[in-house]
Design a protein around this motif. Structure first.
Motif, PDB file in Angstrom:
ATOM      1  N   PRO A 266     -33.004 -25.021  -2.148  1.00  0.00           N
ATOM      2  CA  PRO A 266     -32.743 -26.460  -1.967  1.00  0.00           C
ATOM      3  C   PRO A 266     -32.439 -27.224  -3.250  1.00  0.00           C
ATOM      4  N   PHE A 267     -31.522 -26.685  -4.063  1.00  0.00           N
ATOM      5  CA  PHE A 267     -31.202 -27.339  -5.330  1.00  0.00           C
ATOM      6  C   PHE A 267     -29.686 -27.494  -5.483  1.00  0.00           C
ATOM      7  N   CYS A 268     -29.289 -28.558  -6.165  1.00  0.00           N
ATOM      8  CA  CYS A 268     -27.890 -28.787  -6.530  1.00  0.00           C
ATOM      9  C   CYS A 268     -27.844 -29.333  -7.951  1.00  0.00           C
ATOM     10  N   LEU A 269     -26.688 -29.172  -8.597  1.00  0.00           N
ATOM     11  CA  LEU A 269     -26.517 -29.722  -9.935  1.00  0.00           C
ATOM     12  C   LEU A 269     -26.295 -31.230  -9.897  1.00  0.00           C
ATOM     13  N   SER A 270     -25.702 -31.715  -8.810  1.00  0.00           N
ATOM     14  CA  SER A 270     -25.529 -33.153  -8.597  1.00  0.00           C
ATOM     15  C   SER A 270     -25.379 -33.373  -7.111  1.00  0.00           C
ATOM     16  N   ARG A 271     -25.471 -34.631  -6.681  1.00  0.00           N
ATOM     17  CA  ARG A 271     -25.392 -34.942  -5.262  1.00  0.00           C
ATOM     18  C   ARG A 271     -24.025 -35.541  -4.941  1.00  0.00           C
ATOM     19  N   CYS A 272     -23.311 -34.893  -4.021  1.00  0.00           N
ATOM     20  CA  CYS A 272     -21.991 -35.393  -3.646  1.00  0.00           C
ATOM     21  C   CYS A 272     -22.124 -36.684  -2.844  1.00  0.00           C
ATOM     22  N   LEU A 273     -21.079 -37.475  -2.877  1.00  0.00           N
ATOM     23  CA  LEU A 273     -21.108 -38.801  -2.266  1.00  0.00           C
ATOM     24  C   LEU A 273     -21.424 -38.754  -0.787  1.00  0.00           C
ATOM     25  N   TYR A 274     -20.909 -37.757  -0.078  1.00  0.00           N
ATOM     26  CA  TYR A 274     -21.041 -37.681   1.378  1.00  0.00           C
ATOM     27  C   TYR A 274     -22.265 -36.904   1.831  1.00  0.00           C
TER      28      TYR A 274
ATOM     29  N   PHE B  52     -27.669 -33.488   3.055  1.00  0.00           N
ATOM     30  CA  PHE B  52     -28.526 -32.311   3.166  1.00  0.00           C
ATOM     31  C   PHE B  52     -29.797 -32.505   2.343  1.00  0.00           C
ATOM     32  N   PRO B  53     -30.893 -31.848   2.782  1.00  0.00           N
ATOM     33  CA  PRO B  53     -32.147 -31.961   2.038  1.00  0.00           C
ATOM     34  C   PRO B  53     -32.124 -31.084   0.795  1.00  0.00           C
ATOM     35  N   SER B  54     -31.609 -31.611  -0.286  1.00  0.00           N
ATOM     36  CA  SER B  54     -31.548 -30.842  -1.525  1.00  0.00           C
ATOM     37  C   SER B  54     -32.080 -31.688  -2.672  1.00  0.00           C
ATOM     38  N   ASN B  55     -32.429 -31.007  -3.762  1.00  0.00           N
ATOM     39  CA  ASN B  55     -33.001 -31.661  -4.935  1.00  0.00           C
ATOM     40  C   ASN B  55     -32.140 -31.341  -6.144  1.00  0.00           C
ATOM     41  N   LEU B  56     -32.057 -32.282  -7.071  1.00  0.00           N
ATOM     42  CA  LEU B  56     -31.416 -31.959  -8.340  1.00  0.00           C
ATOM     43  C   LEU B  56     -32.243 -30.884  -9.033  1.00  0.00           C
ATOM     44  N   LEU B  57     -31.552 -30.001  -9.742  1.00  0.00           N
ATOM     45  CA  LEU B  57     -32.222 -28.855 -10.350  1.00  0.00           C
ATOM     46  C   LEU B  57     -33.378 -29.325 -11.235  1.00  0.00           C
ATOM     47  N   PRO B  58     -34.607 -28.861 -10.959  1.00  0.00           N
ATOM     48  CA  PRO B  58     -35.769 -29.361 -11.707  1.00  0.00           C
ATOM     49  C   PRO B  58     -35.986 -28.583 -12.999  1.00  0.00           C
TER      50      PRO B  58
ATOM     51  N   GLY C  54     -28.448 -26.945  -0.060  1.00  0.00           N
ATOM     52  CA  GLY C  54     -28.301 -26.811  -1.491  1.00  0.00           C
ATOM     53  C   GLY C  54     -27.133 -25.930  -1.943  1.00  0.00           C
ATOM     54  N   THR C  55     -27.196 -25.604  -3.207  1.00  0.00           N
ATOM     55  CA  THR C  55     -26.228 -24.716  -3.837  1.00  0.00           C
ATOM     56  C   THR C  55     -27.011 -23.619  -4.547  1.00  0.00           C
ATOM     57  N   PRO C  56     -27.131 -22.435  -3.934  1.00  0.00           N
ATOM     58  CA  PRO C  56     -27.944 -21.373  -4.555  1.00  0.00           C
ATOM     59  C   PRO C  56     -27.532 -21.040  -5.985  1.00  0.00           C
ATOM     60  N   THR C  57     -26.217 -21.114  -6.273  1.00  0.00           N
ATOM     61  CA  THR C  57     -25.761 -20.774  -7.620  1.00  0.00           C
ATOM     62  C   THR C  57     -26.070 -21.861  -8.640  1.00  0.00           C
ATOM     63  N   SER C  58     -26.699 -22.961  -8.204  1.00  0.00           N
ATOM     64  CA  SER C  58     -27.149 -23.949  -9.186  1.00  0.00           C
ATOM     65  C   SER C  58     -28.343 -23.420  -9.988  1.00  0.00           C
ATOM     66  N   LEU C  59     -29.012 -22.383  -9.497  1.00  0.00           N
ATOM     67  CA  LEU C  59     -30.101 -21.773 -10.258  1.00  0.00           C
ATOM     68  C   LEU C  59     -29.572 -21.216 -11.576  1.00  0.00           C
ATOM     69  N   PRO C  60     -30.360 -21.299 -12.638  1.00  0.00           N
ATOM     70  CA  PRO C  60     -29.960 -20.650 -13.897  1.00  0.00           C
ATOM     71  C   PRO C  60     -29.748 -19.150 -13.678  1.00  0.00           C
ATOM     72  N   ASN C  61     -28.987 -18.530 -14.566  1.00  0.00           N
ATOM     73  CA  ASN C  61     -28.591 -17.127 -14.377  1.00  0.00           C
ATOM     74  C   ASN C  61     -29.761 -16.203 -14.069  1.00  0.00           C
ATOM     75  N   ASP C  62     -30.832 -16.290 -14.860  1.00  0.00           N
ATOM     76  CA  ASP C  62     -31.938 -15.349 -14.666  1.00  0.00           C
ATOM     77  C   ASP C  62     -32.673 -15.618 -13.360  1.00  0.00           C
ATOM     78  N   PHE C  63     -32.841 -16.885 -13.019  1.00  0.00           N
ATOM     79  CA  PHE C  63     -33.501 -17.205 -11.753  1.00  0.00           C
ATOM     80  C   PHE C  63     -32.635 -16.766 -10.569  1.00  0.00           C
ATOM     81  N   PHE C  64     -31.333 -16.949 -10.684  1.00  0.00           N
ATOM     82  CA  PHE C  64     -30.424 -16.548  -9.597  1.00  0.00           C
ATOM     83  C   PHE C  64     -30.494 -15.035  -9.382  1.00  0.00           C
ATOM     84  N   ALA C  65     -30.423 -14.272 -10.463  1.00  0.00           N
ATOM     85  CA  ALA C  65     -30.495 -12.814 -10.344  1.00  0.00           C
ATOM     86  C   ALA C  65     -31.836 -12.378  -9.765  1.00  0.00           C
ATOM     87  N   GLU C  66     -32.915 -13.036 -10.188  1.00  0.00           N
ATOM     88  CA  GLU C  66     -34.238 -12.718  -9.666  1.00  0.00           C
ATOM     89  C   GLU C  66     -34.317 -12.999  -8.160  1.00  0.00           C
ATOM     90  N   MET C  67     -33.769 -14.140  -7.749  1.00  0.00           N
ATOM     91  CA  MET C  67     -33.770 -14.497  -6.331  1.00  0.00           C
ATOM     92  C   MET C  67     -32.994 -13.479  -5.502  1.00  0.00           C
TER      93      MET C  67
END
Length: 501
Positions: free
Chosen positions: A180-188, A191-197, A235-248
């Protein structure tokens, strides 16, 4: 059109909902006693016959400011193969729809009174009952005032889905993992997502996600279920940093991957979230399908809707994925974005189709209450294209995909869609997404894991599909993960656990 008040001779929630759906369709607003209005009151009186199948007569009274009252009445009959209550509801809706068409000479809505999210479910029911596609198209027009074009569309989609829905059995399931993370929130976006914490909060999420995955994997093993497809969304799964994305990806792969997996999808979304390391991780973990979502290939539109990339970035992203791995690519386009015209959509479709994606999904903009776009329309007077222009956009987009050989294979609708349109996935033969078909037709259990994920379980014993939901709020999901795991487990066991003698 505006009216001050609406009265219905029933307080039943479903009847009120049916009537209000027609008002929304024709953009009729109820403003209350103090608002400026075209009419003082609209009254709807429904009377049901006592025969079977039922018949409904609807009287509609329209009161003007000078006290004058116009009276109309319409009659619709149910069909012998309908559930009586459903027949009554359809008849009421059809009568109210006929009133607006008659009194105000408004053009027919493309979908008529067919309002639900999954209109193809009606077609599947009729196909199982032995009706031919031609009979179904005619019935949709007769019973639902559905246009011939839309009736043919959903019938063709349903027929194309049949061999996919026949795969597997009641113990075949799919997996949805919500990041449930995104790098930014699109205008339209609503969805229940959060800016990358921060990295600390990400680590907390990953630890909870690991527990969630392990519990779901144990349920799959214990209940003897077979996983057909895996879908990682957000969200956008690829918004995760590289190591977190690979771990996921590794956690998901280890939990569910095997020779039984027919499809493994990752929503990559947007170029500003992609990297060579993430592409390599997807290849390493046998991802078979990647979603790349440009929404538009017009630079000014991308800036307007808050997308931090250019059309050239989309092109580069597709080429880099193609060069690195043998994978199906899906691309999404949104019709009805602010400031766009049918000509813009034609240019976008030309730019998208030349990239030869395997699957193109055409979304009609759905104006949701939780979006920044809805707020800006109210406070900054941001305007959307007219319904007529949005329909021209759809015609241009459909023409573009059909010219290069794509065919529609799944469809769903949402509330408040521009142009009274729909979302349709078009694919080249052999590139259809199994997960998209299964989630839309509710023909398979989907086990939801992660933030804001939903688990939908087929009614093997209960006879109806039931759902449980993980919290949309990230703090609540992290805090109450054990509760969500147990709710999901209880629901799965209730339907799948073998009874002991």
């Amino acid at each position: 059109m505006k009216i001050r008040s609406l009265t219905i001779n029933s307080r039943a929630e479903v009847i009120v909902k049916i009537v209000r759906e027609v008002l929304t369709l024709f953009k009729v607003e109820i403003v209350g006693r103090t608002g400026e209005a075209d009419y003082v009151q609209l009254s709807v009186v429904n009377r049901q016959s006592g025969c079977e199948p039922p018949s409904v007569m609807t009287e509609v009274f329209l009161f003007a400011h000078d006290g004058a009252c116009e009276k109309f009445h319409f009659v619709s009959d149910g069909k012998a193969d309908e559930v009586p209550r459903a027949a009554v509801h359809r008849a009421i809706k059809r009568n109210v729809y006929a009133f607006f068409r008659t009194r105000f000479a408004v053009p027919p809505a493309p979908w008529g009174i067919l309002h639900g999210v999954r209109p193809t479910k009606i077609v599947h029911r009729w196909l199982r009952g032995g009706m031919s596609p031609e009979e179904i198209v005619a019935r949709l027009g007769e019973d639902y005032d559905c246009s011939a074009g839309k009736a043919r569309l959903i019938t063709d989609v349903a027929v194309r889905q049949l061999p996919f829905l026949a795969q597997g059995n009641a113990r075949t399931v799919s997996i949805y993992v919500g990041i449930p993370f995104c790098l930014s929130r699109c205008l339209y976006c609503s969805f229940p997502s959060n800016l990358l914490p921060s990295e600390k909060k990400l680590r907390a999420f990953m630890d909870v996600l690991a527990r969630d995955l392990d519990a779901a994997a144990e349920d799959v093993r214990a209940l003897g279920l077979t996983v057909q497809s895996i879908y990682i969304g957000g969200g956008t799964p690829t918004s995760l940093p590289n190591d977190f994305f690979a771990e996921m990806l590794k956690m998901v792969y280890n939990a569910f991957y095997g020779s039984h997996i027919a499809e493994f999808t990752v929503e990559a979304g947007r170029p500003d979230s992609m990297s060579a390391e993430k592409i390599a991780a997807m290849k390493e973990h046998a991802v078979t399908r990647v979603s790349v979502n440009p929404q538009s290939m017009q630079e000014v539109t991308l800036e307007r809707i808050g997308r931090h990339h250019s059309p050239e970035d989309i092109v580069r992203m597709v080429h880099e994925i193609r060069a690195a791995m043998n994978v199906h690519i899906n691309m999404d386009v949104i019709l009805g974005l602010p400031g766009e015209t049918a000509a813009d959509v034609e240019r976008t479709m030309a730019a998208v189709t030349v990239l030869a994606p395997d699957d193109i999904t055409l979304h009609a903009l759905a104006l949701k209450r939780g979006s920044n776009l809805r707020l800006k329309m109210e406070t900054e007077h941001v305007e959307l294209p007219s319904d007529a222009e949005t329909r021209r956009m759809s015609e241009a987009a459909v023409r573009a995909v059909e010219e290069v050989g794509y065919r529609p294979y799944y469809l769903y609708r949402q509330g408040y869609m521009s142009g009274d349109l729909e979302n349709v996935g078009y694919a080249r033969a052999g590139a259809e997404s199994i997960y998209n078909i299964q989630i839309m037709e509710e023909h398979q259990t989907i086990i939801g894991i992660g933030g804001a994920a939903t688990t939908k379980v087929l009614g093997i014993r209960s006879g109806r599909m039931r759902s449980v939901f993980n919290a949309k709020d990230l703090v609540t999901y992290l805090r109450d993960i054990d509760i969500y795991i147990e709710k999901r487990r209880a629901l799965l066991r209730a339907e799948y656990e073998e009874e002991t003698p």
